[in-house]
Design a protein around this motif. Structure first.
Motif, short mmCIF file in Angstrom:
data_model
loop_
_atom_site.label_atom_id
_atom_site.label_comp_id
_atom_site.label_asym_id
_atom_site.label_seq_id
_atom_site.Cartn_x
_atom_site.Cartn_y
_atom_site.Cartn_z
N PHE A 56 5.85 -2.86 -6.73
CA PHE A 56 6.57 -2.46 -7.80
C PHE A 56 8.05 -2.74 -7.57
CE2 PHE A 56 2.83 0.11 -8.34
CZ PHE A 56 2.58 -0.12 -9.68
N THR A 57 8.35 -3.40 -6.67
CA THR A 57 9.88 -3.74 -6.25
C THR A 57 10.20 -5.32 -6.04
OG1 THR A 57 9.33 -3.70 -3.60
CG2 THR A 57 9.81 -1.67 -4.71
N TYR A 58 11.39 -5.55 -5.93
CA TYR A 58 11.74 -7.01 -5.33
C TYR A 58 12.25 -6.72 -4.16
CZ TYR A 58 14.61 -11.18 -4.76
OH TYR A 58 15.09 -12.09 -4.07
N PHE A 59 11.71 -7.44 -3.23
CA PHE A 59 12.23 -7.12 -1.78
C PHE A 59 12.02 -8.73 -0.97
CE2 PHE A 59 10.75 -5.66 2.71
CZ PHE A 59 11.61 -5.46 3.11
N ASP A 60 13.28 -8.97 -0.39
CA ASP A 60 13.28 -10.45 0.23
C ASP A 60 13.45 -10.04 1.77
OD1 ASP A 60 15.76 -9.31 0.32
OD2 ASP A 60 16.91 -10.59 -0.64
N TYR A 284 9.47 -15.50 1.48
CA TYR A 284 9.95 -14.26 1.76
C TYR A 284 10.26 -13.31 0.41
CZ TYR A 284 10.62 -15.91 6.46
OH TYR A 284 10.51 -16.49 7.73
N GLU A 285 9.18 -13.64 -0.45
CA GLU A 285 9.41 -12.65 -1.79
C GLU A 285 8.25 -11.61 -1.55
OE1 GLU A 285 9.32 -14.50 -5.40
OE2 GLU A 285 10.46 -16.05 -4.76
N MET A 286 8.57 -10.35 -0.72
CA MET A 286 7.38 -9.55 -0.34
C MET A 286 7.04 -8.71 -1.35
SD MET A 286 6.67 -9.98 3.01
CE MET A 286 7.20 -10.73 4.30
N GLY A 287 7.79 -8.49 -2.38
CA GLY A 287 7.58 -7.69 -3.50
C GLY A 287 6.56 -8.41 -4.40
N TYR A 288 6.63 -9.49 -4.66
CA TYR A 288 5.73 -10.16 -5.36
C TYR A 288 4.24 -10.56 -4.84
CZ TYR A 288 3.74 -13.79 -8.50
OH TYR A 288 2.82 -14.57 -9.45
N ALA A 289 4.52 -10.71 -3.27
CA ALA A 289 3.31 -10.87 -2.49
C ALA A 289 2.40 -9.63 -2.25
CB ALA A 289 3.71 -11.51 -1.02
N ALA A 290 3.17 -8.47 -2.41
CA ALA A 290 2.71 -7.48 -2.45
C ALA A 290 1.51 -7.18 -3.50
CB ALA A 290 3.51 -6.29 -2.18
N ALA A 291 2.10 -7.46 -4.85
CA ALA A 291 1.52 -7.58 -6.17
C ALA A 291 0.17 -8.28 -6.06
CB ALA A 291 2.57 -7.75 -7.21
N VAL A 292 0.20 -9.59 -5.50
CA VAL A 292 -0.49 -10.40 -5.44
C VAL A 292 -1.88 -9.71 -4.35
CG1 VAL A 292 -1.57 -12.79 -4.80
CG2 VAL A 292 0.79 -12.57 -5.79
N SER A 293 -1.50 -9.18 -3.28
CA SER A 293 -2.22 -8.66 -2.62
C SER A 293 -3.10 -7.51 -3.21
CB SER A 293 -1.60 -8.08 -1.27
OG SER A 293 -0.77 -7.11 -1.41
N VAL A 294 -2.53 -6.63 -3.84
CA VAL A 294 -3.00 -5.70 -4.85
C VAL A 294 -4.09 -5.97 -5.74
CG1 VAL A 294 -2.61 -3.66 -6.36
CG2 VAL A 294 -0.97 -3.99 -4.22
N ALA A 295 -3.58 -7.24 -6.50
CA ALA A 295 -4.77 -8.07 -7.15
C ALA A 295 -5.81 -8.21 -6.17
CB ALA A 295 -3.90 -9.09 -7.97
N LEU A 296 -5.91 -8.83 -5.28
CA LEU A 296 -6.82 -9.24 -4.36
C LEU A 296 -7.81 -8.13 -3.92
CD1 LEU A 296 -8.54 -11.22 -2.97
CD2 LEU A 296 -6.85 -11.03 -1.03
N LEU A 297 -6.94 -7.07 -3.71
CA LEU A 297 -7.91 -5.71 -3.36
C LEU A 297 -8.69 -5.08 -4.45
CD1 LEU A 297 -8.29 -3.34 -1.15
CD2 LEU A 297 -6.08 -2.35 -2.35
N ALA A 298 -8.01 -5.21 -5.64
CA ALA A 298 -8.82 -4.98 -6.93
C ALA A 298 -10.11 -5.64 -7.13
CB ALA A 298 -7.88 -4.93 -8.25
#
Length: 317
Positions: A56-60, A284-298
């Motif tokens: 839920f963040t933008y993190f570089d 290095y767009e960690m926030g977006y990568a985290a969102a993709v990983s959550v989608a993969l987890l689901a």
């Protein structure tokens, strides 16, 4: 509070048998599970919670995370053309062919090995299990040599010798062949721990069940598998299904190892795991990568629930 009530409350809270709390079975069980609980929290639960928070963040990586709400998830499903056009279809195709296909293939090979002599079974099982242990080394040493794009590549040399092609094919940089090669290598190395679990389950089935089944009217091996083998090894089938699901969604490294780079050629072998690595460790767009990983987890969770529904025995009352 009267003295009588205090005595009753003290008696109610006192452990049975006069034992102190640290002497009870519950406390001993807690101590026994504490190391596992700490490891589970540290290496599984905590990273998942952090990933959900970062999604839920933008993190570089350099600056502090900035809250972005649902922007990453909206971008993932509406603005990420690569994800919707290449990554998601590739992942679904790969999961169906390698996940389900590898699972069925593991069961078939385990059932076949159960029919041979013990010594031959051990040798064949070891030969089938080895590729799952040495997959990366095999890709670098064997498969990249076989599918090399020059005339020295074994696949090109064989096809030219047989007269099927006149010019060498660039197997590992062509989008026409890359996914097929990935799937082939993945199926070749799919005989992992799930395969051994199924083999163990088949070997531990009581042979008297088969004898009784033939007395009751079973006529062939197909009915034997459907009515005896599979129902008798549901725990092993469930374990194999879960391992197959996890491996299918976690084998994006095969495409990167074959191509030598991330992303793969024309995104032809790009899976969700590769998409996560691309945004996390290349952009290095960690926030977006985290969102993709959550989608993969689901997605993995949904597939695991389906496997549990199919292979978990229902209690009868």
């Amino acid at each position: 509070m009267s003295s009588a009530a205090a005595a009753v409350e003290k008696t109610a809270t006192k452990p049975k048998g006069g034992k102190k709390f640290y002497q009870t079975e519950g406390f001993r069980s807690f101590l026994l599970l504490l190391p596992y609980g700490l490891l589970f929290f540290t290496f599984i639960l905590l990273p998942i919670l952090i990933a959900i928070g970062l999604s839920f963040t933008y993190f570089d990586v350099i600056n502090m995370p900035k809250f972005a709400g649902l922007t990453n998830y909206i971008t993932l499903f509406t603005g990420d053309e690569v994800f919707m056009k290449y990554v998601l279809p590739n992942t679904v195709l790969y999961a169906i062919v390698v996940g389900i296909g590898g699972y069925v293939l593991s069961f078939i090979m385990a059932w076949i090995l159960a029919q041979v002599t013990p010594r031959a079974r051990t040798l064949y099982a070891l030969a089938m299990y080895t590729p799952s242990l040495s997959g990366q080394i095999m890709i670098q040493v064997i498969w990249k040599t076989i599918f090399s794009g020059d005339q020295s590549g074994l696949a090109n040399a064989w096809l030219q010798k047989l007269g099927f092609i006149n010019q060498p094919i660039q197997w590992l940089i062509s989008s026409d062949y890359f996914m097929q090669i990935m799937i082939f290598i993945s199926l070749w190395s799919s005989m992992g721990i799930g395969f051994l679990s199924m083999l163990s389950g088949i070997m531990n089935i009581d042979q008297e069940l088969y004898e009784a089944a033939y007395v009751d009217g079973i006529k062939n091996r197909a009915q034997e598998i459907i009515y005896i083998t599979v129902p008798s090894m549901k725990p092993q089938m469930l374990f194999g299904a879960v391992m197959s699901i996890v491996n299918a969604f976690n084998m994006g490294w095969i495409g990167v190892a074959l191509a030598g780079a991330n992303p793969t050629p024309d995104y032809s072998g790009q899976l969700i795991a590769n998409h996560i690595d691309d945004y996390a460790f290349v952009r290095y767009e960690m926030g977006y990568a985290a969102a993709v990983s959550v989608a993969l987890l689901a997605l993995v969770w949904v597939c695991s629930k389906v496997a549990n529904t199919l292979f978990t025995e229902k209690e009868e009352y």
